[in-house]
Design a protein around this motif. Structure first.
Motif, PDB file in Angstrom:
ATOM      1  N   GLN A 264       0.859  -1.187   0.000  1.00 50.85           N
ATOM      2  CA  GLN A 264       0.000   0.000   0.000  1.00 50.85           C
ATOM      3  C   GLN A 264       0.895   1.236   0.000  1.00 50.85           C
ATOM      4  O   GLN A 264       1.428   1.628   1.046  1.00 50.85           O
ATOM      5  CB  GLN A 264      -0.888   0.022   1.256  1.00 50.85           C
ATOM      6  N   ARG A 266       0.280   4.318  -0.192  1.00 53.57           N
ATOM      7  CA  ARG A 266      -0.164   5.467   0.599  1.00 53.57           C
ATOM      8  C   ARG A 266       0.244   5.345   2.055  1.00 53.57           C
ATOM      9  O   ARG A 266       0.260   6.333   2.787  1.00 53.57           O
ATOM     10  CB  ARG A 266      -1.670   5.626   0.497  1.00 53.57           C
ATOM     11  N   MET A 267       0.587   4.128   2.507  1.00 56.10           N
ATOM     12  CA  MET A 267       0.945   3.933   3.904  1.00 56.10           C
ATOM     13  C   MET A 267       2.420   4.198   4.190  1.00 56.10           C
ATOM     14  O   MET A 267       2.833   4.146   5.344  1.00 56.10           O
ATOM     15  CB  MET A 267       0.585   2.514   4.346  1.00 56.10           C
ATOM     16  N   VAL A 269       3.711   7.045   4.076  1.00 52.35           N
ATOM     17  CA  VAL A 269       3.606   8.245   4.912  1.00 52.35           C
ATOM     18  C   VAL A 269       2.346   8.200   5.768  1.00 52.35           C
ATOM     19  O   VAL A 269       2.328   8.694   6.891  1.00 52.35           O
ATOM     20  CB  VAL A 269       3.612   9.515   4.032  1.00 52.35           C
ATOM     21  N   GLY A 270       1.297   7.587   5.239  1.00 51.73           N
ATOM     22  CA  GLY A 270       0.024   7.557   5.950  1.00 51.73           C
ATOM     23  C   GLY A 270       0.111   6.901   7.311  1.00 51.73           C
ATOM     24  O   GLY A 270      -0.611   7.279   8.241  1.00 51.73           O
ATOM     25  N   TRP A 272       2.456   7.182   9.495  1.00 55.49           N
ATOM     26  CA  TRP A 272       2.929   8.164  10.477  1.00 55.49           C
ATOM     27  C   TRP A 272       1.933   9.306  10.646  1.00 55.49           C
ATOM     28  O   TRP A 272       1.709   9.776  11.768  1.00 55.49           O
ATOM     29  CB  TRP A 272       4.294   8.703  10.046  1.00 55.49           C
ATOM     30  N   GLN A 273       1.334   9.731   9.559  1.00 57.21           N
ATOM     31  CA  GLN A 273       0.435  10.874   9.623  1.00 57.21           C
ATOM     32  C   GLN A 273      -0.951  10.513  10.155  1.00 57.21           C
ATOM     33  O   GLN A 273      -1.524  11.248  10.969  1.00 57.21           O
ATOM     34  CB  GLN A 273       0.287  11.507   8.236  1.00 57.21           C
ATOM     35  N   ILE A 274      -1.483   9.386   9.695  1.00 61.13           N
ATOM     36  CA  ILE A 274      -2.871   9.030  10.015  1.00 61.13           C
ATOM     37  C   ILE A 274      -2.951   8.097  11.212  1.00 61.13           C
ATOM     38  O   ILE A 274      -3.628   8.372  12.200  1.00 61.13           O
ATOM     39  CB  ILE A 274      -3.547   8.387   8.785  1.00 61.13           C
ATOM     40  N   ASP A 275      -2.228   6.987  11.137  1.00 59.99           N
ATOM     41  CA  ASP A 275      -2.335   5.982  12.195  1.00 59.99           C
ATOM     42  C   ASP A 275      -1.759   6.462  13.526  1.00 59.99           C
ATOM     43  O   ASP A 275      -2.257   6.099  14.589  1.00 59.99           O
ATOM     44  CB  ASP A 275      -1.631   4.698  11.778  1.00 59.99           C
ATOM     45  N   ARG A 278      -2.275  11.572  13.910  1.00 58.63           N
ATOM     46  CA  ARG A 278      -3.642  12.071  14.012  1.00 58.63           C
ATOM     47  C   ARG A 278      -4.264  11.710  15.357  1.00 58.63           C
ATOM     48  O   ARG A 278      -5.006  12.516  15.937  1.00 58.63           O
ATOM     49  CB  ARG A 278      -4.498  11.491  12.885  1.00 58.63           C
ATOM     50  N   TRP A 341       4.699  -0.665  10.969  1.00 60.76           N
ATOM     51  CA  TRP A 341       4.768   0.031   9.681  1.00 60.76           C
ATOM     52  C   TRP A 341       4.838  -0.962   8.523  1.00 60.76           C
ATOM     53  O   TRP A 341       4.088  -0.852   7.546  1.00 60.76           O
ATOM     54  CB  TRP A 341       5.990   0.950   9.668  1.00 60.76           C
ATOM     55  N   ARG A 344       1.547  -2.614   8.065  1.00 63.87           N
ATOM     56  CA  ARG A 344       0.546  -1.701   7.493  1.00 63.87           C
ATOM     57  C   ARG A 344       0.790  -1.487   6.001  1.00 63.87           C
ATOM     58  O   ARG A 344      -0.154  -1.257   5.244  1.00 63.87           O
ATOM     59  CB  ARG A 344       0.601  -0.370   8.236  1.00 63.87           C
TER      60      ARG A 344
END
Length: 538
Positions: A264, A266-267, A269-270, A272-275, A278, A341, A344
């Motif tokens: 994936q 998008r994960m 960076v996602g 660290w930023q989303i999971d 945020r 990570w 994910r």
């Protein structure tokens, strides 16, 4: 005289100020202890009310129960994939341990959930003890354990479900904790043994343990070398033995299948930023404050002692890490974050794979909170405010972990309806329900999909071949699906089965959580439909 009276008044005011600060500090400490204990109590209460629930808490539990049943029947876990059975992509330890418990409780969801629940409590206890050992601060240790418990909702409420995640995390934390304390070859052997058990539960443990093992090899060579040698030997030996016993299928499921699946993007960076950021922003600020203060203290000590010929700077840890004494904790937390990570990044990685990352964050927060408390009342107040803000954010998250009471009625209706259907019944996403109804045991939908979409040799080709005409081969008379049929199943259904106009039950049986599919679509074989089997309720 006037000057002396002024000095007396100033001294009294200063004592009052110090006394007020002491009262505020104690009040803040009590508040933090109470708030940090709430998630622990809530989790234990919630899990206790979920242990005996007779239906799935997540959409994969049924497949895990089927594996335990296979062990108790003396059947192989790792075999060529067919419609009858496809293994999950993990080593067998969790299934074996659950099978031992099932010998006492009977086959079902309970033994698997008991293993997970006890493992989650062990993980809390290891975190608490670890932070106490590093900081001698029981308040900070309670903050660490409480924060980890508070991420129960963030990780899909998987701490207590019948899946392997909690056992994996508990064993990984235990191996890391033993590594901090280990001394000599004997200590390294203990670390390596527990590390192998963690790997034998979930293979991503090798990533979680790698930074800490590297630190041990550099800082305590006897410990690190013994641990690494034993881990490498047991991992290689178990793989060779099980691979030989299963005709190569163990290595396919545990190594090849996952390696052959896409990522994936998008994960990258996602994660660290989303999971993480945020949901854990106050904790990020707390860690930044702790690291900055530690760096300042470390460099100050470094420059003060630089001229001392008797002192030699460390070769492994930077000065700020040495000042705080957490270079090993940093390595452990980095490994836990990397494990989450990498999981994910895998296209099948659900939020349950974040559990080790949250454990690593909780460990660092506990140590950082203790550090800020020691620096002075102002930094302690900042730490308390950030921790309370984080707890407030996590506790405000909606908790849908407890199944609604109506779901028990829905489950009873579904099992009764399945029993009323003719012949073997394929309940694709929930195979244990078909087994409970006496309608045969079949593979779980996600396990089938994982093999079909993997580019690893043999698996997808063998399974695609085995699925052709499989409904006829197994004499399946009815098929129950949560959603429209997948591409491999649709042609067979179109030729030989009829979709019934009404859902299989009046009440949808949905597991609590984010992915809440329910058995809905009922397909009957044309011959069965022609003989008068109705689509109505039983």
């Amino acid at each position: 005289m006037v000057v002396r009276r002024s000095l007396v008044r100033l001294a009294a005011a200063d004592r009052l100020s110090l006394s007020s600060r002491g009262f505020v500090a104690r009040a803040a400490e009590v508040a933090v202890l109470i708030v940090a204990s709430v998630p622990l109590v809530v989790y234990v209460w919630t899990a206790a009310h979920r242990l005996g629930y007779p239906y799935e808490l997540d959409w994969l539990e049924g497949g895990a129960v089927e594996q335990v049943a296979r062990v108790l029947q003396g059947r192989a876990l790792f075999t060529a994939p067919t419609l009858a059975y496809v293994s999950y992509t993990y080593p067998p330890l969790y299934t074996w341990v659950s099978a031992v418990v099932a010998e006492l409780t009977g086959v079902g969801f309970l033994p698997l959930r008991l293993v997970s629940f006890v493992s989650s409590l062990a993980a809390f206890a290891v975190l608490w003890r670890w932070v106490v050992a590093v900081t001698a601060d029981r308040v900070a240790a309670t903050v660490a354990a409480g924060l980890f418990a508070a991420t129960y909702g963030l990780s899909g409420a998987w701490f207590d479900v019948g899946r392997l995640d909690s056992l994996f995390v508990a064993l990984t934390l235990t191996a890391l904790w033993l590594g901090r304390r280990a001394d000599g070859v004997r200590g390294g052997i203990a670390v390596g043994a527990v590390a192998f058990l963690a790997f034998f539960t979930k293979q991503i443990a090798l990533v979680a343990l790698a930074p800490a093992l590297l630190w041990l090899v550099l800082a305590r060579p006897r410990v690190g070398s013994a641990a690494l040698a034993l881990l490498a030997t047991t991992v290689a030996g178990s793989t060779l033995v099980l691979d030989a016993l299963t005709g190569g299928w163990y290595r396919y499921y545990v190594v090849g299948e996952l390696a052959g699946q896409p990522w994936q993007k998008r994960m990258w960076v996602g994660f660290w930023q989303i999971d993480l950021l945020r949901h854990l922003r106050p904790l990020a600020w707390l860690l930044c404050a702790a690291l900055i203060s530690s760096a300042a203290a470390g460099w100050s000590r470094y420059w003060r002692r630089r001229s001392d010929r008797r002192w030699h700077p460390p070769t492994i840890a930077p000065p700020w890490a040495r000042a705080l004494g957490i270079e090993y904790e940093l390595a452990a937390a980095v490994g836990l974050l990397l494990a989450a990570w990498f999981s994910r990044l895998h296209t099948g990685g659900y939020v349950n794979v974040l559990i080790p990352a949250y454990a690593g964050c909780a460990l660092l927060v506990g140590v950082g909170f203790a550090r800020l408390r020691r620096l002075g009342w102002l930094t302690a107040l900042v730490a308390v405010v950030l921790v309370l803000a984080q707890f407030a954010q996590l506790l405000q998250m909606p908790n849908q972990a407890l199944p609604a009471k109506v779901q028990r009625r829905a489950g009873a209706e579904l099992i009764a309806r399945l029993r009323s259907l003719p012949g073997p019944v394929l309940v694709l996403s929930h195979p244990w329900y078909g087994t409970l109804a006496g309608k045969g045991s079949f593979a779980q939908a996600d396990a089938l999909t994982e093999v079909l979409r993997s580019e690893a040799p043999h698996g997808s080709v063998d399974l695609s071949r085995a699925l052709r005409g499989s409904l006829d081969r197994y004499g399946i008379q009815a098929v129950v699906l949560d959603k429209p049929p997948p591409s491999w199943l649709a042609p067979q259904l179109a030729r030989e089965f009829v979709l019934q106009p009404m859902p299989i039950t009046t009440l949808p049986l949905r597991p609590p959580g984010d992915l809440r599919g329910a058995p809905t679509y009922l397909y009957l074989r044309r011959s069965a439909a022609a003989t008068g089997v109705r689509s109505g309720r039983a």
